[in-house]
Scaffold this motif. Structure first.
Motif, mmCIF file in Angstrom:
data_model
loop_
_atom_site.group_PDB
_atom_site.id
_atom_site.type_symbol
_atom_site.label_atom_id
_atom_site.label_comp_id
_atom_site.label_asym_id
_atom_site.label_seq_id
_atom_site.Cartn_x
_atom_site.Cartn_y
_atom_site.Cartn_z
ATOM 1 N N CYS A 160 0.950 -1.720 -0.029
ATOM 2 C CA CYS A 160 0.018 -0.155 -0.421
ATOM 3 C C CYS A 160 0.833 1.339 0.163
ATOM 4 O O CYS A 160 0.354 2.264 -0.567
ATOM 5 C CB CYS A 160 -0.393 0.023 1.128
ATOM 6 S SG CYS A 160 -1.991 -1.479 1.211
ATOM 7 N N ALA A 161 1.774 1.335 0.584
ATOM 8 C CA ALA A 161 2.927 2.450 0.625
ATOM 9 C C ALA A 161 3.983 2.274 -0.148
ATOM 10 O O ALA A 161 5.254 3.279 -0.436
ATOM 11 C CB ALA A 161 2.898 2.277 1.933
ATOM 12 N N ASP A 162 4.183 1.093 -0.150
ATOM 13 C CA ASP A 162 5.671 1.119 -1.254
ATOM 14 C C ASP A 162 5.879 -0.024 -3.051
ATOM 15 O O ASP A 162 5.737 -1.372 -2.135
ATOM 16 C CB ASP A 162 7.052 1.074 -0.149
ATOM 17 C CG ASP A 162 8.269 0.746 -1.093
ATOM 18 O OD1 ASP A 162 8.456 0.356 -2.380
ATOM 19 O OD2 ASP A 162 9.386 0.989 -0.527
ATOM 20 N N PRO A 163 4.919 1.058 -4.006
ATOM 21 C CA PRO A 163 5.229 -0.359 -4.871
ATOM 22 C C PRO A 163 6.582 -1.146 -5.322
ATOM 23 O O PRO A 163 6.786 -1.819 -6.198
ATOM 24 C CB PRO A 163 4.871 0.468 -6.021
ATOM 25 C CG PRO A 163 4.468 2.434 -5.046
ATOM 26 C CD PRO A 163 5.657 2.278 -4.129
ATOM 27 N N ARG A 164 7.737 -0.777 -4.617
ATOM 28 C CA ARG A 164 8.924 -1.273 -4.782
ATOM 29 C C ARG A 164 8.549 -3.136 -4.900
ATOM 30 O O ARG A 164 8.826 -3.796 -5.747
ATOM 31 C CB ARG A 164 10.215 -0.931 -4.656
ATOM 32 C CG ARG A 164 10.075 0.764 -4.330
ATOM 33 C CD ARG A 164 11.671 0.864 -4.404
ATOM 34 N NE ARG A 164 11.493 1.413 -2.640
ATOM 35 C CZ ARG A 164 11.933 1.744 -1.854
ATOM 36 N NH1 ARG A 164 13.566 2.182 -2.628
ATOM 37 N NH2 ARG A 164 11.884 1.769 -0.699
ATOM 38 N N VAL A 165 7.693 -2.885 -2.923
ATOM 39 C CA VAL A 165 7.580 -4.270 -3.181
ATOM 40 C C VAL A 165 6.849 -4.868 -4.180
ATOM 41 O O VAL A 165 6.972 -5.991 -4.885
ATOM 42 C CB VAL A 165 7.288 -4.208 -1.663
ATOM 43 C CG1 VAL A 165 7.106 -5.390 -1.297
ATOM 44 C CG2 VAL A 165 8.215 -3.200 -0.842
#
Lengths: 380, 468, 263
Positions: free
Chosen positions: B325-330
């Motif tokens: 939800c907060a870090d699209p790299r994941v």
């Protein structure tokens, strides 16, 4: 023979007794701790209730690691470990495992029973997290389904008279626990907390009739005994779970000179504050007593009933301080432990020490430091 | 009036006239959020790095989140009656409140903060740290979504609500954190309680008593909301609220069709923006989100025609549980290592067997409860696992990535059994991946890479040898 | 053809040089604070040990693996250490069907098919209590001069102590306390080994352990961990001659394939 000696002797042969009972056709109904299973129903169909309450040794957590990740309450992971490893004979001897579903940690356990050990007969019913008429109704339908399951499983009908008989027996047990516990409200009392806890833990495994006799003896003994010579600060001991086998905090409090006068744990201490009514609809009375009247555990929403109860206990038992002992990852208790100390202080002037455990043996050192410091501060 | 944020807002799909209209509100919100000119460069490169901004629909989705953020931060200033619900939510009650009165603002504020302060501004950490300092400390596997809520309130970034709709039927953490806010700010609570006491293997069946109980709790919560907010739920509130969600579901079905293409036309990071929006907003966010889908879908249709997409053609295809939800790299890690994600659990739901009401239920609450139990996530653990199993039938997959949240107890229940179950039932490889879906500090893309990359290698090798 | 596989882990860097005739040389060195530098140095060392006086830039193909694999400039391609361990173990022991790899900072269990492909795996990188680091810390606590002595000392115990702490930091205290209580040093060392083995065995047991089960990684040189692991999983563990370079070997084998593919 003293009451506790009698209890220890009885527990020593308990597994053998249960095996014999099984051979005679009686069913062993195992259930994990939490206090939401009315043992009366089990007794009324001539079955034997056994509560899974053993924990405290973290070597079993490795066994659990093959079934669930680390981020669950170690008591419930211990139960998963004992269930799946065969290392707890009470699991092996149980014919049926009934799990009242309370919070997600009990679900971790019931999921394991259902998925990984499907060969073990199991039954679940839900315990709502709020107290209102709908929740009471839901709990009641759950224990009604449980009643039917027990009847089908044992082949014994739970008649009104059988149920009344078992309610009387369980009420007597509760009364005795209450009577003994209340003795500690006075300045001088002869009830050592560790003995009270041992009686509680024993009662989860012992034969109910024998347990009542033991409690009668104990009550007499302590009534007639000289008070314990303890001049240390009176401690209200509360938290999520006090397992049989997890005595480290109580040991340290004792060694440090603290005197535990009251224990409040949803899992590990039998709710003994009220009796089940004997007139009218007995199933409704069980639901009222076990669900509505019983002071809620920490995962209830809100948990304020319990927090208010702790304040009441602190006053009635003239506590000098509160020690809140919870297990890691039991989030409901963790969050409450953040905002409750201020409320406690405001209402009673008392301080609260928060301790956490993952059943790691080496927690003892840091815990000792904290408890010793706390006892010293409240002693002055 | 400043204009340092114009370029960023245009990047996030705002039209010029929208920026002009919102200018005062944008600046007021930015002041409260601690966003200034110094943050624009970071935000710009962060958005470009993580999202496919060549797609206008994606830019509009980002804009939809920003609009929701502005409305959230300024809800009190706007004179709204503010209701926060706990995610993941049974959205029905929130939608009905929102549909009943324009004066009511209902959302999942933590999800809004994650998707904006996290995904757009990359400034979520201070909010999480404030949550840690105000009752939800680190090191205890506490939910980082709730850390964002508590932190946001503690920092004064988001208003204290008038009512909390506690999702008491799923996690224990949420209601307790709401209790924390109540203890500190005196917010009235309406608990929507339920018990996930299904027997293993029971799904898709469930006892009618569960529907009655959950339904009664929903109805009760709505009555309390009426009282606390001094509003009346209009008779056609349910129908009104379905207008937007029906449009959303119809578009999801179109999207599902497009995702069958090889290569998949869009990254799961963009799908995450979309799906999370539908579960977090009942107002401008979701309405703008539906409009954004109307733009995105034709763009993806073009991609499918042209044979272009988010990953290589022929990439092994997996379903995942959640995007970050907060870090699209994941989220993107899966695609970075060469896997395609044509299916999420939400898409699998719409594509799966249609929900049929089991019985005729009397109240709106019971109708909602019946639906929610049927869809599985609030039924029990095996309900979720079976929905994944069904997912493999919705479209051909090469494997599953079961990313479970370590700090969400109901979700972490999936940690071991899901892999075993799905491998046995489907014969497909399953990666059980422990993540934190709201905070990438302890579970960064870099730390997860080895496992995901290895899994990708396995699937590629398997696919290759199947061809040979 | 001259190719190299480089495995840069958190603790040690390893390199293997492969030529047309097979393994020509290898080297192991501490990673230190600079993974790139460690990769270059260990590769150069491996070339020297192979008796080759060429520079690392003259290698035909390099594959890197390990946690720092992405930052190795030298590499043409990267593969994860799980894939490389499977490749390497299968090469030296073609009957490999299961691998337990214990490194300095993580441990893995890998199921492998007859062709050496990974079919299932599990990895623990969130806790030092099941890794080589635990043994190192305890060696210091118990004043064992070299970590290499720990395994043989463990086997001399007839009554291993129970070390139950789940945290390496707490376990250190536990060992100190037990020592102060007069527990025999060898029993403590054995207890440490049993604890590590238990943790890794528990992780591995969520997969299907089939023979031949192979033990790789630096910790595989520790006979104590090996014996306790074998006891816990109920199966003999085969250990390659140099278990620490298996990952680098796997990477080198991929490098050979990469080179052949390009040409």
């Amino acid at each position: 023979m003293k009451a506790l000696e009698k209890l220890n002797l009885h527990l020593k042969t308990r597994l053998a007794d249960l095996s014999k009972a099984k051979e005679q056709g009686r069913k062993i109904i195992g259930y994990p701790a939490g206090g939401y299973l009315p043992e009366e129903l089990v007794l009324a169909c001539d079955a034997i209730p056994v509560c899974f309450i053993q924990a405290g040794d973290n070597t079993i957590l490795k066994d659990a690691g093959a079934y669930i990740c680390r981020w669950f309450d170690p008591f419930w992971r211990s139960q998963i470990g004992y269930l799946t490893s065969g290392k707890d004979p009470y699991y092996t001897i149980a014919d049926l495992i009934v799990t009242p579903i309370t919070d997600n940690h009990t679900r971790a356990f019931s999921n394991t029973v259902g998925y990984y050990t499907p060969e073990i007969e199991s039954f679940v019913f839900g315990v709502p997290h709020v107290k209102d008429e709908y929740a009471l109704g839901y709990y009641l339908q759950g224990i009604n389904r449980l009643k039917k399951k027990l009847e089908d499983f044992t082949g014994v009908e739970i008649t009104e008279s059988r149920l009344k008989q078992s309610i009387r027996l369980c009420n007597r047990e509760r009364e005795l626990f209450r009577q003994i516990s209340l003795m500690r409200q006075s300045e001088n009392f002869a009830v050592a907390s560790k003995d009270f806890v041992a009686l509680n833990h024993g009662s989860f495994i012992a034969d109910k009739g024998v347990m009542v006799e033991i409690l009668e003896s104990f009550a007499k003994e302590v009534k007639d005994s000289a008070p314990l010579l303890k001049d240390g600060p009176r401690i209200l001991f509360t938290g999520s779970t006090l397992a049989r086998g997890d005595s480290k905090v109580m040991d340290i409090i004792e060694d440090t000179g603290g005197v535990v006068v009251m224990e409040e744990f949803a899992e590990g201490i039998r709710p003994y504050w009220g009796n089940v009514k004997l007139d009218g609809d007995l199933m409704a009375n069980l639901a009222q007593s076990y669900f509505m009247d019983r002071v809620c555990p920490g995962w209830f929403r809100p948990g304020t009933e319990r927090l208010d109860f702790l304040i009441k206990l602190a006053r009635e038992y003239k506590a000098a301080g509160m020690i809140w002992y919870q297990l890691m990852y039991r989030e409901s208790y963790k969050v409450e432990s953040y905002f409750f100390p201020d409320i406690l202080k405001k209402e009673t002037g008392l301080n609260m020490l928060t301790l956490e455990s993952e059943y790691d043996a080496m927690e003892t050192g840091p815990m000792k430091t904290r408890i010793e410091t706390f006892i010293e501060t409240i002693r002055s | 009036m400043a204009d340092y944020y114009d370029e960023l807002f245009k990047l996030c799909g705002f039209e010029d006239e929208e920026i002009e209209e919102e200018r005062t509100r944008i600046e007021k919100a930015f002041e409260r959020l601690g966003i200034g000119p110094e943050d624009m460069e970071t935000a710009d490169s962060w958005v470009r790095q993580n999202h496919d901004v060549t797609l206008k629909g994606v830019r509009k989705l980002l804009g939809a989140w920003l609009k929701e953020l502005i409305d959230l931060v300024l809800a009190r200033d706007d004179g709204k009656k503010i209701v926060y619900f706990g995610f993941p939510a049974i959205l029905g009650p929130g939608l009905m409140l929102s549909a009943s009165s324009d004066d009511v603002f209902v959302c999942a504020p933590d999800m809004v903060l994650d998707h904006t302060m996290g995904q757009i501004f990359n400034k979520l950490t201070p909010i999480l740290e404030a949550g840690e300092a105000n009752g939800l400390p680190s090191g205890h596997a506490l939910c980082s979504l709730w850390q964002a809520k508590i932190g946001g309130v503690a920092l004064g970034m988001i208003p204290v609500p008038d009512l909390a709709l506690a999702s008491s039927y799923y996690c224990d953490m949420g209601s307790k954190a709401d209790d924390l806010v109540t203890a500190q700010f005196g917010v009235p609570m309406a608990y929507i309680d339920g018990v996930m006491d299904s027997s293993w293997g029971e799904y898709p069946d469930y006892l009618p008593e569960r529907v009655h109980y959950l339904g009664a709790q929903i109805d009760q919560a709505l009555k309390k909301a009426e009282k606390v907010l001094d509003i009346e739920i209009v008779p056609d509130a349910w129908e009104k609220s379905q207008k937007d969600s029906r449009a959303f579901v119809n578009n999801l079905l179109r999207l599902l069709d497009l995702m069958r293409a090889d290569p998949v036309p869009v990254s799961v990071a963009e799908l995450e923006l979309l799906e999370a929006l539908s579960g977090s907003s009942t107002g401008r966010g979701i309405r703008e989100g539906v409009k954004a889908m109307e733009i995105l879908i034709p763009e993806l249709e073009e991609r499918v025609k042209a044979g272009t997409g988010a990953v290589e053609k022929g990439a092994p295809r997996v379903i995942t549980w959640v995007g970050h939800c907060a870090d699209p790299r994941v989220t993107r890690l899966v695609e970075d290592v060469g896997l395609a994600v044509p299916l999420t659990l939400t898409l699998a739901w719409v594509g799966g067997p249609p929900f049929k009401p089991k019985r005729t239920y009397a109240t709106p609450g019971e109708k909602i409860a019946d639906y929610e139990l049927a869809t599985g996530i609030f039924h029990g653990t095996d309900g979720v696992i079976k929905r994944f199993e069904m997912g493999a039938k919705v479209m051909k997959l090469d494997g599953f990535i079961m990313n479970y949240l370590y700090n969400c107890r109901p979700d972490a229940l999936l940690s071991h059994n899901t892999k075993k179950y799905l491998e046995e039932k489907t014969g497909l490889p399953v990666l059980a991946l422990e993540i934190d879906a709201f905070d990438s500090r302890a579970y960064s893309a870099a730390s997860l890479r080895t496992k995901v990359e290895t899994f990708a290698h396995m699937l590629k090798a398997k696919k290759k040898s199947a061809k040979e | 053809m001259l190719v190299a596989g480089v495995d840069v882990g958190a603790a040690t860097a390893k390199a293997v040089i492969l030529g047309d005739s097979g393994i020509l040389g290898y080297s192991i060195r501490p990673t230190g604070h600079n993974a790139k530098l460690a990769a270059n140095k260990v590769t150069q060392e491996a070339l020297e040990k192979a008796g080759l006086s060429i520079s690392i830039d003259d290698l035909d193909y390099v594959v890197s693996t390990g946690y720092a694999r992405g930052s190795i400039d030298l590499a043409n391609k990267t593969f994860t250490e799980i894939i490389c361990h499977a490749k390497g173990a299968h090469f030296v022991i073609p009957s490999t069907r299961f691998i337990i790899d214990m490194g300095g900072q993580d441990s893995k269990a890998i199921e492998v098919d007859p062709e050496g492909n990974v079919t299932n795996f599990i990895m623990n990188d969130k806790c030092a209590a099941g890794t080589g680091r635990f043994i190192e810390v305890m060696a210091q606590v118990l004043e064992v001069e070299s970590v290499a002595e720990m395994g043989p000392l463990a086997l001399q115990s007839k009554k291993p102590c129970c070390i139950s702490s789940t945290c390496t930091v707490f376990a250190e205290t536990e060992v100190v306390v037990l020592r102060a209580e007069g527990k025999d040093r060898k029993d403590l060392i054995a207890g440490v080994h049993r604890a590590v083995a238990s943790r890794v065995a528990a992780m591995a047991s969520s997969l299907t352990i089939r023979p031949d089960a192979v033990f790789t990684g630096g910790v595989a040189k520790n006979i104590g961990v090996r014996r306790f692991l074998e006891e816990k999983i109920g199966m003999e563990l085969r250990v390659p001659e140099e278990p620490q370079i298996i990952g680098a070997l796997g990477a080198a084998l991929f490098a050979r394939e990469g080179f052949k593919g390009d040409n």
